[in-house]
Design an enzyme around this catalytic site. Structure first.
Site, short mmCIF file in Angstrom:
data_model
loop_
_atom_site.label_atom_id
_atom_site.label_comp_id
_atom_site.label_asym_id
_atom_site.label_seq_id
_atom_site.Cartn_x
_atom_site.Cartn_y
_atom_site.Cartn_z
N THR A 1 0.85 -1.18 0.00
CA THR A 1 0.00 0.00 0.00
C THR A 1 0.89 1.23 0.00
O THR A 1 0.85 2.05 0.89
CB THR A 1 -0.94 -0.01 1.23
OG1 THR A 1 -0.16 -0.14 2.41
CG2 THR A 1 -1.93 -1.13 1.15
N GLY A 2 1.74 1.37 -1.04
CA GLY A 2 2.56 2.57 -1.22
C GLY A 2 1.64 3.75 -1.09
O GLY A 2 0.77 3.95 -1.93
N THR A 3 1.75 4.53 -0.04
CA THR A 3 0.56 5.11 0.54
C THR A 3 0.80 6.39 1.30
O THR A 3 1.94 6.76 1.59
CB THR A 3 -0.05 4.07 1.52
OG1 THR A 3 -1.29 4.51 2.00
CG2 THR A 3 0.86 3.85 2.70
N THR A 4 -0.30 7.06 1.64
CA THR A 4 -0.30 8.11 2.65
C THR A 4 -1.44 7.80 3.61
O THR A 4 -2.59 7.66 3.20
CB THR A 4 -0.51 9.49 2.03
OG1 THR A 4 0.48 9.72 1.03
CG2 THR A 4 -0.42 10.58 3.10
#
Length: 217
Positions: free
Chosen positions: A15-18
């Site tokens: 979940t390359g994510t913020t």
């Protein structure tokens, strides 16, 4: 303010994510973008909901390996529900965060996932906890994580203030997600937000084209 960065450069789908959670006067807001990536570079999905409801007024959001995070939250939901039945009352937010912490710590050699847990309970009201890689548990008034968080530490430190109103907190969270999604190549899609108070839970979805813009994208 203590900070923690959760690495999203994992094997498989991540979940390359913020992700973020922020307390306000009377409640807490937890939020995330909706992208998943492979290897931290290739966007494999734009429609992942990273906000997981683990009990009535307790949510967590995930960063790292998607498979690891889903396995942990599934086990946590079962344990938290069982604990609630035993206690004959809704679980405390800290108890839910501690369940996630124990699962992460006991499997720290295999797992590559971090969590933010946020919610409201009768004892302490609104709370935010970070469950770091390896199982460390931190209590904070607000926290941010994921690959996109590196772009918004300055904004978060400058704009956060204690005892915000619900409207101020929603604007803070929305702006933070919009800024990160505008800069991080593996954060994006829509913004998912959940507002948790004593009265209940409110889900808010903001499409990408409705998010605030701070620069030409």
């Amino acid at each position: 303010m203590e900070r923690h960065f959760m690495d999203s450069q994992t094997k498989g789908v991540s979940t390359g994510t913020t992700i973020l959670a922020v307390t306000f006067n009377g409640g807490v807001i937890i939020g995330s973008d909706s992208r998943a990536s492979i290897g931290g570079y290739y966007v494999s999905s734009k429609t992942i909901n990273k906000l997981i409801q683990v009990h009535d007024r307790i949510f967590c959001c995930i960063a790292g390996s998607l498979a690891d995070a889903q396995a942990v939250t599934k086990a946590a939901k079962f344990q938290i529900s069982f604990h609630s039945i035993q206690m004959e009352s809704p679980p405390l937010v800290k108890a839910a965060a501690s369940v996630l912490k124990e699962l992460c710590y006991n499997n720290k050699e295999e797992l590559q996932a971090g969590f933010i847990t946020a919610g409201w309970d009768r004892k302490k009201g609104p709370q935010v906890y970070t469950v770091a890689l390896g199982g460390m548990l931190l209590s904070q008034p607000f926290t941010i994580g994921g690959s996109g968080s590196t772009y918004i530490y300055g904004y978060a430190d400058a704009k956060y203030k204690p005892d915000m109103s619900k409207e101020e907190c929603l604007q803070f969270a929305t702006n933070a997600l919009a800024l990160a999604m505008g800069r991080d190549n593996v954060s994006g899609g829509v913004a998912h937000l959940v507002v948790i108070t004593e009265e209940g839970v409110e889900h808010i979805v903001i499409p990408g084209d409705k998010l605030p813009k701070f620069h030409d994208e």
